[in-house]
Design an enzyme around this catalytic site. Sequence first.
Site, short mmCIF file in Angstrom:
data_model
loop_
_atom_site.label_atom_id
_atom_site.label_comp_id
_atom_site.label_asym_id
_atom_site.label_seq_id
_atom_site.Cartn_x
_atom_site.Cartn_y
_atom_site.Cartn_z
N HIS A 146 0.80 -1.23 0.00
CA HIS A 146 0.00 0.00 0.00
C HIS A 146 0.84 1.29 0.00
O HIS A 146 0.80 2.06 -0.95
CB HIS A 146 -0.90 0.03 1.24
O1 RIB Z 1 -5.14 -0.10 4.67
C1 RIB Z 1 -3.75 -0.07 4.49
C2 RIB Z 1 -3.14 1.03 5.30
O2 RIB Z 1 -3.38 0.79 6.68
C3 RIB Z 1 -1.60 1.09 5.17
O3 RIB Z 1 -1.18 2.41 5.36
C4 RIB Z 1 -1.14 0.23 6.30
O4 RIB Z 1 0.18 0.57 6.74
C5 RIB Z 1 -2.13 0.59 7.36
O5 RIB Z 1 -1.71 1.82 7.96
#
Ligand code: RIB
Length: 316
Positions: free
Chosen positions: A243
Amino acid sequence: MTKRPIIIDCDPGQDDAIALLLAMSSPDELDILGITAVAGNVPLELTARNSCQIRDIGARDDIPVFAGCAQPMQRDLVTAEYVHGVTGIDGIDIVEPKLPLEEMHAVDFIIETLHAADDDSVTIVPIGPLTNIGTAIKRDPAILTKVREIVIMGGAMREGGNRTPSAEFNIIVDPHAADIVFRCGRPITVMGLDVTYQVLATPQRIDRIRDLDNEAARATAGMLEFYSRHDSVKFASVGAPLHDPCTIAYLLQPELFQGKQCNISIETSSELTMGHTAVDFWHTTDFPKNAMWMHAVDADGFYELLTERLSRFGDG
Ligand code: RIB
Ligand code: CA
């Protein structure tokens, strides 16, 4: 080349850690004014500590690290140890950081840094819950004229939520802060699950990174192996979505991504859909098109970039 001044606000988290390493590997393009930690994946004490350890792996003692908000603006904190492990960065050995956190609170750092900056000059990169950023804007809205762009990892449209059926983790942890940020009027670019689910850390991609054989690459491979175990099972996918580094990859190679300017509004009333990002992709309303919603990415190009940049680190 003009360096782009940025502040990375994060909750390490393995994917945050890899985003930090990608940014720290690119000093010719990115001037990291500071790293600010927020409670999210794990409590603040750990996200702040983890930020300092990742700074050491990136060998960037020049970048200050600040601890920010320990609780969301209105809701109780929810964390994600089930994804990231009890340390938040399981997959690497936990060692004492070389340098301490700064004394100043992250929100004060953000406000002071923006006031000292030129108009439209600083890019803010929130890759955790938006508590620090929302708090800074609420406390001192005058800082907004100094913000060039806010590049957020958060939200979901076609992919649905990853913390509830309706909401992605970063947004639902602090939907009230997210609402402040999405209404702030500055240019916003959003890397939601719709795009991050396209960049899966497959075993082949992890092997290529590990074979670089430097400390940052070994740490990245170790964190990805741990981090992949949960999402691979959950989504029956070959590898977990990476992500947070999508935000930094966008700053380095925006052509990897495709997006559409839309209205994005945050649900802050209904408990069932709390934290939902209502992305008006087909412009069904006349709400302001306040954000660039990213929906496609060149995944191979993303991993080419990440692998090449990780290769630039020495063996610390
Ligand atoms: O949903 C994914 C996000 O939530 C990313 O930033 C992960 O590190 C968590 O913070
Ligand atoms: Ca994160």
